[in-house]
Design an enzyme around this catalytic site. Structure first.
Site, PDB file in Angstrom:
ATOM      1  N   TYR A  12     -43.240 -12.789  41.787  1.00  0.00           N
ATOM      2  CA  TYR A  12     -42.182 -12.461  40.831  1.00  0.00           C
ATOM      3  C   TYR A  12     -42.629 -12.780  39.415  1.00  0.00           C
ATOM      4  O   TYR A  12     -43.340 -13.767  39.187  1.00  0.00           O
ATOM      5  CB  TYR A  12     -40.919 -13.279  41.121  1.00  0.00           C
ATOM      6  CG  TYR A  12     -40.155 -12.841  42.341  1.00  0.00           C
ATOM      7  CD1 TYR A  12     -39.075 -11.985  42.234  1.00  0.00           C
ATOM      8  CD2 TYR A  12     -40.500 -13.306  43.606  1.00  0.00           C
ATOM      9  CE1 TYR A  12     -38.352 -11.597  43.353  1.00  0.00           C
ATOM     10  CE2 TYR A  12     -39.790 -12.927  44.731  1.00  0.00           C
ATOM     11  CZ  TYR A  12     -38.715 -12.065  44.598  1.00  0.00           C
ATOM     12  OH  TYR A  12     -38.008 -11.694  45.717  1.00  0.00           O
TER      13      TYR A  12
ATOM     14  N   TYR B 201     -44.392 -12.495  50.563  1.00  0.00           N
ATOM     15  CA  TYR B 201     -44.871 -13.728  49.930  1.00  0.00           C
ATOM     16  C   TYR B 201     -44.453 -14.946  50.750  1.00  0.00           C
ATOM     17  O   TYR B 201     -43.458 -14.899  51.478  1.00  0.00           O
ATOM     18  CB  TYR B 201     -44.372 -13.836  48.486  1.00  0.00           C
ATOM     19  CG  TYR B 201     -42.872 -13.828  48.324  1.00  0.00           C
ATOM     20  CD1 TYR B 201     -42.127 -14.999  48.432  1.00  0.00           C
ATOM     21  CD2 TYR B 201     -42.193 -12.643  48.059  1.00  0.00           C
ATOM     22  CE1 TYR B 201     -40.754 -14.989  48.269  1.00  0.00           C
ATOM     23  CE2 TYR B 201     -40.819 -12.627  47.898  1.00  0.00           C
ATOM     24  CZ  TYR B 201     -40.102 -13.802  48.002  1.00  0.00           C
ATOM     25  OH  TYR B 201     -38.748 -13.785  47.855  1.00  0.00           O
TER      26      TYR B 201
ATOM     27  N   ARG C  86     -41.581 -14.373  53.492  1.00  0.00           N
ATOM     28  CA  ARG C  86     -40.448 -13.449  53.347  1.00  0.00           C
ATOM     29  C   ARG C  86     -40.919 -12.030  53.633  1.00  0.00           C
ATOM     30  O   ARG C  86     -41.942 -11.590  53.119  1.00  0.00           O
ATOM     31  CB  ARG C  86     -39.883 -13.473  51.917  1.00  0.00           C
ATOM     32  CG  ARG C  86     -39.105 -14.691  51.466  1.00  0.00           C
ATOM     33  CD  ARG C  86     -37.891 -15.115  52.279  1.00  0.00           C
ATOM     34  NE  ARG C  86     -37.084 -14.093  52.934  1.00  0.00           N
ATOM     35  CZ  ARG C  86     -36.146 -13.348  52.348  1.00  0.00           C
ATOM     36  NH1 ARG C  86     -35.872 -13.489  51.084  1.00  0.00           N
ATOM     37  NH2 ARG C  86     -35.444 -12.468  53.031  1.00  0.00           N
TER      38      ARG C  86
ATOM     39  N   HIS D 184     -38.935  -7.132  50.459  1.00  0.00           N
ATOM     40  CA  HIS D 184     -37.514  -6.866  50.186  1.00  0.00           C
ATOM     41  C   HIS D 184     -37.281  -6.621  48.701  1.00  0.00           C
ATOM     42  O   HIS D 184     -38.074  -7.022  47.852  1.00  0.00           O
ATOM     43  CB  HIS D 184     -36.649  -8.043  50.662  1.00  0.00           C
ATOM     44  CG  HIS D 184     -36.914  -9.327  49.942  1.00  0.00           C
ATOM     45  ND1 HIS D 184     -37.948 -10.175  50.292  1.00  0.00           N
ATOM     46  CD2 HIS D 184     -36.323  -9.906  48.874  1.00  0.00           C
ATOM     47  CE1 HIS D 184     -37.956 -11.212  49.487  1.00  0.00           C
ATOM     48  NE2 HIS D 184     -36.991 -11.086  48.597  1.00  0.00           N
TER      49      HIS D 184
ATOM     50  N   HIS E 122     -33.989  -7.211  46.009  1.00  0.00           N
ATOM     51  CA  HIS E 122     -32.649  -7.782  45.835  1.00  0.00           C
ATOM     52  C   HIS E 122     -31.729  -6.762  45.162  1.00  0.00           C
ATOM     53  O   HIS E 122     -32.142  -6.101  44.197  1.00  0.00           O
ATOM     54  CB  HIS E 122     -32.713  -9.031  44.953  1.00  0.00           C
ATOM     55  CG  HIS E 122     -33.475 -10.170  45.552  1.00  0.00           C
ATOM     56  ND1 HIS E 122     -32.869 -11.158  46.300  1.00  0.00           N
ATOM     57  CD2 HIS E 122     -34.788 -10.494  45.508  1.00  0.00           C
ATOM     58  CE1 HIS E 122     -33.785 -12.037  46.688  1.00  0.00           C
ATOM     59  NE2 HIS E 122     -34.964 -11.657  46.220  1.00  0.00           N
TER      60      HIS E 122
END
Lengths: 238, 181
Positions: free
Chosen positions: A104, A143, A153, A156, A158
C-alpha cells in the site's frame, strides 16, 4: 410527521461478528455488552448526499501524473442495488488497494515489496441511474500480515459505500476468483453463510473486458432494503 | 431477495481515503461554505480499546442535523476524521437542533458517530448527546438505556468555549453503549 420507514435487519449469518478469535485484532476491540437496538428515526434513515460537485470522481487508478502504473490493468464494474433489487442511484463508492506487488502507498505498510510511484491505490466513483459504477485499476498483489503463522491476505480491493441512509453504510472487500488464499483468510471466512461469503468474490466478465486493453471483473454490491416500499423513491433519504 | 453484502474490516490502510479537511464541516471551500447562523462547535474525544490502549487507526464519521434539526436542509452534516497517535478525533461543525423522533416524540440534539477500524469487521455506531440539554431527559433513545451507562453517550464541555468531548471505550470498564442500527 409520519414515522420514517426503517431498513430491514440483516440475517446474522450473512454478516460478521464483532468477536472473531481467528482474527486477532478483534480481541481488544469488540464490545462485550450487547448492542442497543434502535428503532429507525430520521437520524438512521437519512444519510449524506455525496455530490460529485464536492467529492470529485477519480475513476482511473492505473495512472498517476500521466504515467502508467506497473502491473496488470483491469476494469472493475458492477451495480449497487438494494435487497429488493432496486438500483441505488448516485451512491458514492470509494475504493483503495495495494499495488501490483502487494504494497500500500501508506506509511504504516512496511512489507518488503516495491512501491510504485505511479500508483496511489485510491479512487472515487458514483453510481448512475441504473446503479452502475466502473473504474480502471491495477490488479493488486497478495501481502503478508501478522495475524497468524504464514498469514497472507488474499488479493482484494476495499470498497466503501454510501447509500441513501446511514443504516445502509457499508465497507467491504472484493476478492478475485480462484485465489488459493481465500481458504486460509479469517476475514473472508468471517460469515457462517457460505453463499454470502462467496458473493464477495468478483466474477471475470468477458463483456466488461476490453480487447487489447484490460480484463474486466464484475462485482455487484447489495445494500440493505427498506421494511416497506416508500411511496416516493428516496423519500426521506436526503 | 438477495441479502445485503457482507461487511469487511476497513483494515489499517483506510487512510488512502482519508481527506483530513473533511473533519472541518465549516471549511471555507467545503459544501457548507456560506451557510449562515448556528453555533460553531468542536467535537473531540479519545478512543481506547479493552486494554486501555489508544485506538490510533480508527476512521470516525459523523452524521448530524442542522441547527434547526433538519436533515434535508442546505447543511451537509457529514464529516470524517482519523484518530491520531493518541487515539483522538476532532471535528468542527455546527451544533445540531432537536430532531423529530418516532411517534411525534422529539429527540434531543445529537450527532451519530460511526467507527471503522482494523479489528472491526463491521462498523460500530453510537451517538453523541450534549450535557445539560433539557431534552436529554425525554430523549427516547437515552431514556431506553440503563442510567449507569447513559453517560457514555453524553459529551461534556472541555472548558474551551464551544468545545465538547466524548471519549469512546470499545470494550471493558465504562464501555460505550453501541447501537444496533
Amino acid at each position: 410527521m409520519p414515522d420514517p420507514i426503517g431498513y430491514r435487519r440483516p440475517d446474522p449469518a450473512t454478516q460478521p461478528p464483532y468477536d472473531l478469535p481467528t482474527y486477532g485484532s478483534t480481541r481488544p476491540r469488540h464490545p462485550k455488552q450487547p448492542l442497543v437496538r434502535v428503532p429507525h428515526t430520521l437520524s438512521e434513515v437519512t444519510g449524506p448526499r455525496m455530490s460529485p460537485a464536492w467529492y470529485a470522481p477519480h475513476d482511473d487508478l492505473s495512472r498517476h501524473n500521466g504515467k502508467e502504473a506497473l502491473g496488470e490493468r483491469i476494469i472493475v464494474a458492477g451495480r449497487v442495488l438494494d435487497e429488493d433489487g432496486r438500483p441505488v442511484r448516485g451512491a458514492l463508492v470509494e475504493v483503495w488497494q495495494a499495488n501490483a506487488a502487494g504494497r500500500y502507498h501508506h506509511p504504516a505498510d512496511q512489507h518488503d515489496a516495491p512501491l510504485d510511484p505511479n500508483f496511489l491505490g485510491r479512487g472515487r466513483v458514483f453510481t448512475d441511474e441504473e446503479g452502475n459504477y466502473r473504474f480502471t485499476t491495477i490488479r493488486p498483489g497478495a501481502y503478508p500480515w501478522r495475524n497468524h503463522a504464514n498469514a497472507w491476505r488474499p488479493v482484494h480491493i476495499h470498497f466503501s459505500l454510501f447509500g441513501a441512509g446511514l443504516a445502509q453504510r457499508l465497507i467491504t472487500q472484493m476478492y478475485f476468483p480462484g485465489d488459493p488464499l481465500l481458504a486460509y483468510d479469517p476475514i473472508f471466512q468471517c460469515t457462517a453463510d457460505e453463499a454470502a461469503r462467496n458473493r464477495l468474490i468478483a466474477q471475470f466478465d468477458i463483456a466488461i473486458t476490453q480487447p487489447e486493453w484490460a480484463l474486466g471483473y464484475r462485482f455487484d454490491i447489495i445494500l440493505r432494503g427498506r421494511e416497506a416500499t416508500p411511496f416516493e423513491d428516496g423519500a426521506g433519504a436526503h | 431477495m438477495t441479502a445485503a453484502t457482507t461487511s469487511q474490516t476497513a483494515g489499517p490502510y483506510w487512510h488512502l481515503i482519508d481527506f483530513p479537511e473533511w473533519a472541518d464541516l465549516l471549511r471555507p471551500d467545503g459544501p457548507n461554505a456560506g451557510i449562515e447562523g448556528g453555533e460553531r462547535i468542536v467535537l473531540t474525544g479519545r478512543i481506547t480499546d479493552g486494554d486501555g490502549a489508544p485506538v490510533t487507526d480508527a476512521m470516525v464519521e459523523i452524521w448530524q442535523a442542522d441547527p434547526e434539526g433538519r436533515y434535508d436542509g442546505a447543511f451537509h452534516g457529514f464529516g470524517r476524521c482519523g484518530t491520531d497517535a493518541n487515539g483522538m478525533f476532532r471535528f468542527v461543525t455546527l451544533k445540531p437542533g432537536p430532531v423529530p423522533g418516532r411517534g411525534n416524540q422529539t429527540q434531543a440534539p445529537h450527532v451519530v458517530l460511526t467507527l471503522f477500524a482494523r479489528g472491526l469487521l463491521k462498523q460500530l455506531v453510537t451517538r453523541l448527546y450534549f450535557e445539560g440539554e433539557k431534552l436529554n431527559e425525554t430523549d427516547p433513545l437515552l431514556q431506553s438505556i440503563e442510567p449507569a451507562r447513559r453517560g457514555t453517550l453524553i459529551a461534556r464541555p472541555t472548558g474551551t468555549p464551544g468545545e465538547w468531548r466524548l471519549d469512546i471505550r470499545l470494550q471493558g470498564e465504562n464501555e460505550t453503549v453501541f447501537l444496533d442500527v
